[in-house]
Design a protein around this motif. Structure first.
Motif, PDB file in Angstrom:
ATOM      1  N   THR A  52       0.743  -1.254   0.093  1.00  0.00           N
ATOM      2  CA  THR A  52      -0.377   0.015   0.269  1.00  0.00           C
ATOM      3  C   THR A  52       0.771   1.071   0.144  1.00  0.00           C
ATOM      4  O   THR A  52       1.955   1.389   0.345  1.00  0.00           O
ATOM      5  N   ARG A  53       0.110   2.347  -1.063  1.00  0.00           N
ATOM      6  CA  ARG A  53       1.353   3.935  -0.964  1.00  0.00           C
ATOM      7  C   ARG A  53       0.810   4.350   0.502  1.00  0.00           C
ATOM      8  O   ARG A  53      -0.175   4.853   0.616  1.00  0.00           O
ATOM      9  N   SER A  54       2.150   5.062   0.755  1.00  0.00           N
ATOM     10  CA  SER A  54       1.775   5.565   1.983  1.00  0.00           C
ATOM     11  C   SER A  54       2.135   7.456   2.004  1.00  0.00           C
ATOM     12  O   SER A  54       3.607   7.356   1.023  1.00  0.00           O
ATOM     13  N   LEU A  82      11.644   5.826  -2.316  1.00  0.00           N
ATOM     14  CA  LEU A  82      10.990   6.578  -1.187  1.00  0.00           C
ATOM     15  C   LEU A  82      11.430   8.121  -1.640  1.00  0.00           C
ATOM     16  O   LEU A  82      12.498   8.090  -2.655  1.00  0.00           O
ATOM     17  N   THR A  83      10.203   8.532  -2.490  1.00  0.00           N
ATOM     18  CA  THR A  83      10.430  10.005  -2.811  1.00  0.00           C
ATOM     19  C   THR A  83      10.271  10.865  -1.583  1.00  0.00           C
ATOM     20  O   THR A  83       9.612  11.005  -1.358  1.00  0.00           O
ATOM     21  N   VAL A  84      12.241  11.806  -2.019  1.00  0.00           N
ATOM     22  CA  VAL A  84      11.353  13.483  -1.139  1.00  0.00           C
ATOM     23  C   VAL A  84      11.392  14.090  -1.422  1.00  0.00           C
ATOM     24  O   VAL A  84      12.013  15.235  -2.404  1.00  0.00           O
ATOM     25  N   TRP A  85      10.209  14.843  -0.777  1.00  0.00           N
ATOM     26  CA  TRP A  85       9.755  16.776  -1.076  1.00  0.00           C
ATOM     27  C   TRP A  85       9.708  17.548   0.102  1.00  0.00           C
ATOM     28  O   TRP A  85       9.282  17.160   1.285  1.00  0.00           O
ATOM     29  N   GLU A 141       3.669   6.875  -5.518  1.00  0.00           N
ATOM     30  CA  GLU A 141       4.238   6.074  -4.844  1.00  0.00           C
ATOM     31  C   GLU A 141       4.332   6.665  -3.762  1.00  0.00           C
ATOM     32  O   GLU A 141       4.247   8.093  -3.061  1.00  0.00           O
ATOM     33  N   ASP A 142       5.224   5.949  -2.703  1.00  0.00           N
ATOM     34  CA  ASP A 142       5.471   6.666  -1.485  1.00  0.00           C
ATOM     35  C   ASP A 142       6.334   7.654  -1.714  1.00  0.00           C
ATOM     36  O   ASP A 142       7.475   7.942  -1.820  1.00  0.00           O
ATOM     37  N   LEU A 164       7.219  12.371  13.538  1.00  0.00           N
ATOM     38  CA  LEU A 164       7.182  12.008  11.739  1.00  0.00           C
ATOM     39  C   LEU A 164       6.178  11.643  11.636  1.00  0.00           C
ATOM     40  O   LEU A 164       5.818  10.245  12.690  1.00  0.00           O
ATOM     41  N   MET A 165       4.696  11.411  10.506  1.00  0.00           N
ATOM     42  CA  MET A 165       3.898  10.898  10.661  1.00  0.00           C
ATOM     43  C   MET A 165       3.662  10.170   9.286  1.00  0.00           C
ATOM     44  O   MET A 165       4.416  10.654   8.710  1.00  0.00           O
ATOM     45  N   LYS A 166       3.434   8.973   9.265  1.00  0.00           N
ATOM     46  CA  LYS A 166       2.483   8.032   8.847  1.00  0.00           C
ATOM     47  C   LYS A 166       0.971   7.820   8.045  1.00  0.00           C
ATOM     48  O   LYS A 166       0.408   7.530   9.010  1.00  0.00           O
ATOM     49  N   LEU A 167       0.673   8.152   6.953  1.00  0.00           N
ATOM     50  CA  LEU A 167      -0.551   8.414   6.836  1.00  0.00           C
ATOM     51  C   LEU A 167      -0.659   7.181   5.755  1.00  0.00           C
ATOM     52  O   LEU A 167      -0.274   7.260   4.054  1.00  0.00           O
TER      53      LEU A 167
END
Ligand code: F6P
Length: 195
Positions: free
Chosen positions: A1-3, A51-54, A140-141, A176-179
Motif C-alpha cells: 500500500t502507498r503511504s 521513497l521520494t522526498v519532497w 508512490e511513497d 514523523l507522521m505516516k498516513l
C-alpha cells in the motif's frame, strides 16, 4: 500500500526565538532531528522500499532532508513553502498582537480565512497545494518535509478535518507522521524522535 509521510523541518533558529516565517537554517537541536530522521524513516518505511522526498525551497526543510539516503529522489516545491505571513513575517505573536491587534483577533476568530496583510490565509495555502495533492494521489511513497501550516493542510485533506479545525491541528516538531489511505479512511502512525 502507498503511504505519505509528513514531517516539519527540524527546529529553526527563528523557532527558538518564537518568530514566524523567515528563511533561517536549523538549530543544533534541529540538526539532531535531521541526523535521526534516516533512522525514523528506516523504521517506518523499511530499508528497501523506494521513497521520494519532497521539501519546500526554504533552508530549514532542505537541511532537514540532508542526511537521508542518497538514492532517494529529492524534489523542492515552492508550493510547499510556509504560509506567507506578509508584513508579519519574522515577528513574534506578541509583536503582531501589539502592532496589529485587530488582525490578531480576527485571525483567532477565523484562522482559516484570515489573510495576513501582504500574505496568505490557510485557504490560500490549500489552493496552492492543489497540484501537490494531485501529484500525491498518483505517486508512490512520498516523504514531505515542510512547515507547520502546510503540513496541517495536507494532514487535514487526508484525515478529513474541517476547514474550521485544520488550522489548529497540533503538528509537533521532530515527529514523523505516516498516513496510509484505506477504504474506510486514512490510517495514522506517529514516530517521535526523542531529542
Ligand atoms: O512558528 C512556526 C510557523 O511555521 C510559522 O512560520 C508560521 O507562520 C506558523 O508556524 C503557522 O502556525 P499558525 O498558523 O498557528 O500561526
Amino acid at each position: 500500500t502507498r503511504s505519505v509521510w509528513l514531517s516539519r523541518h527540524g527546529e529553526s533558529l527563528l523557532n527558538l526565538e518564537g518568530r514566524i516565517g523567515g528563511d533561517a537554517t536549523i538549530s543544533h537541536r534541529g540538526e539532531e532531528y535531521a541526523l535521526k530522521l534516516p533512522d525514523l524513516v528506516r523504521e517506518s518505511v523499511g530499508s528497501d522500499r523506494p521513497l521520494t522526498v519532497w521539501t519546500s525551497t526554504l533552508k530549514r526543510t532542505i537541511a532537514t532532508a540532508r542526511h537521508l539516503p542518497k538514492h532517494y529522489n529529492q524534489l523542492q516545491w515552492k508550493a510547499l513553502d510556509e504560509l506567507d505571513a506578509g508584513v508579519c513575517d519574522g515577528m513574534t505573536y506578541q509583536e503582531i498582537a501589539d502592532r496589529y491587534p485587530e488582525d490578531f483577533q480576527a485571525r483567532d476568530q477565523d484562522k482559516y480565512n484570515y489573510r495576513y496583510r501582504g500574505g496568505e490565509s490557510y485557504r490560500d495555502v490549500v489552493i496552492r497545494l492543489e497540484p501537490i495533492i494531485m501529484e500525491l494521489e498518483r505517486s508512490e511513497d512520498i516523504l514531505i518535509i515542510s512547515h507547520q501550516a502546510v503540513i496541517r493542510c495536507i494532514y487535514a485533506y487526508f484525515m478529513q478535518k474541517t476547514q474550521e479545525e485544520s488550522p489548529w491541528v497540533p503538528v509537533p516538531l521532530h515527529t514523523l507522521m505516516k498516513l496510509t489511505p484505506r477504504a474506510y479512511g486514512t490510517e495514522l502512525q506517529i514516530y517521535r524522535a526523542n531529542i
